[in-house]
Scaffold this active site. Structure first.
Site, mmCIF file in Angstrom:
data_model
loop_
_atom_site.group_PDB
_atom_site.id
_atom_site.type_symbol
_atom_site.label_atom_id
_atom_site.label_comp_id
_atom_site.label_asym_id
_atom_site.label_seq_id
_atom_site.Cartn_x
_atom_site.Cartn_y
_atom_site.Cartn_z
ATOM 1 N N ASP A 50 0.838 -1.194 0.000
ATOM 2 C CA ASP A 50 0.000 0.000 0.000
ATOM 3 C C ASP A 50 0.876 1.249 0.000
ATOM 4 O O ASP A 50 1.695 1.441 0.894
ATOM 5 C CB ASP A 50 -0.888 -0.011 1.265
ATOM 6 N N TYR A 55 3.110 9.847 -0.471
ATOM 7 C CA TYR A 55 4.241 9.329 0.315
ATOM 8 C C TYR A 55 5.590 9.611 -0.343
ATOM 9 O O TYR A 55 6.636 9.378 0.254
ATOM 10 C CB TYR A 55 4.105 7.813 0.553
ATOM 11 N N LYS A 84 -3.061 5.926 -4.254
ATOM 12 C CA LYS A 84 -4.168 6.816 -3.882
ATOM 13 C C LYS A 84 -4.059 8.160 -4.592
ATOM 14 O O LYS A 84 -2.953 8.667 -4.801
ATOM 15 C CB LYS A 84 -4.163 7.044 -2.359
ATOM 16 N N HIS A 117 -9.998 9.956 -1.586
ATOM 17 C CA HIS A 117 -10.295 10.344 -0.192
ATOM 18 C C HIS A 117 -11.565 11.167 -0.048
ATOM 19 O O HIS A 117 -11.992 11.451 1.055
ATOM 20 C CB HIS A 117 -9.135 11.171 0.388
#
Length: 297
Positions: A50, A55, A84, A117
């Site tokens: 993940d 990140y 994401k 999100h």
């Protein structure tokens, strides 16, 4: 669930490994470490990785996956990779370019799961799935009302396969879990070990989850660590759980979650620890009309 109990089926027919390796890290870790630990995680048996554009390590994580494919440890289809969409790319025309940027960094042809999100850009996400850039699409940090909003959208082509939320014994999300299960949506738990107490991201005034006396007693009884007990708890209640660590000893330890089972009494005792403590409050978004945590679940 597959025979070994290590993967669950998603509502679009794909399978997700129940134990995932989380790669988000605090700034003090070098990007080169993301490469090292991801390779190590795959070597010890992790098959679900993940990460996210946010990140800033997708290049290294992708390199790790490709090197383990190149040396024959795994095939691409053995790895379940999640990325994401960050909130700066929510305008529909920015969604596909954002995913393509992640794929370019990863040097992979597709991701297995792409998550948003906020309850926006669903149509654009569906187009990414149609284009084969992602196998599945999911959401993160949605409360049940936001999920309902998406599920009731006219012309919805694919419902989200998962909802990735903070979930651990102090915030066991049982109502949200029941809601997700009733709609065939998998709950994926982040912060499952109670967070790494990174200043600025989490509320440091909360108690340390893994020092909880109930968890420590159950761990002692099974001759396991409190971390393993917490991971096992999630798997037994049908939650896909992410274990985040840059410590090789712990990474190796976390894969042992399949070696033991908690009793019904253990599960009840852990259920009883719930106190709706949220480590990740994302207070920056508290005034936003879509702030997800104002709802009970």
């Amino acid at each position: 669930m597959d025979p070994k109990g290590q993967r669950v089926k998603l509502n679009d027919g794909h399978f997700i490994p129940v134990l995932g390796f989380g790669t988000a890290e605090s700034k003090e870790f070098l990007k080169s470490e993301a490469l090292e630990v991801t390779k190590f995680a795959i070597e010890v048996g992790f098959r679900h990785v993940d990460s996210a554009h946010l990140y800033q390590n997708e290049e290294q994580v992708g390199q790790a996956i490709r090197s383990k494919i190149a040396d024959g440890t795994v095939k691409r289809e053995d790895i379940f990779y999640t990325s994401k969409l960050w909130c700066t790319f929510l305008r529909p025309e920015l969604v596909r370019p954002a995913l393509e940027k992640s794929l370019k960094n990863l040097q992979l042809d597709y991701v297995d799961l792409y998550i948003i999100h906020f309850p926006l850009a669903m149509k654009a996400l569906e187009k990414c799935k149609d284009a084969g850039l992602t196998k599945s699409i999911g959401v993160s940090n949605f409360n049940h009302k936001q999920l309902e909003k998406i599920l009731n959208k006219p012309g919805l082509k694919y419902k989200p396969v998962c909802n990735q939320v903070e979930c651990h014994p102090y915030l066991n999300q049982s109502k949200l879990l029941d809601f997700c299960k009733s709609h065939d949506i998998v709950l994926v738990a982040y912060g499952a070990l109670g967070s790494q107490r990174i200043k600025g991201w989490v509320n440091l005034n909360h108690p340390v989850l893994l020092e909880d006396p109930v968890l420590c007693a159950i761990a002692k009884k099974h001759k396991q660590t409190p971390a393993l007990v917490v991971l096992r708890y999630q798997i037994q209640r049908g939650v896909v759980v992410l274990a985040k660590s840059y410590n090789k000893k712990r990474i190796k330890e976390n894969i042992k979650v399949f070696d033991f089972e908690l009793s019904l009494d253990d599960m009840k005792a852990i259920d009883g620890l719930n106190r709706n403590i949220r480590y990740y409050e994302f207070l920056i978004g508290v005034s936003h009309p879509e702030y997800p945590f104002s709802e009970e679940y």
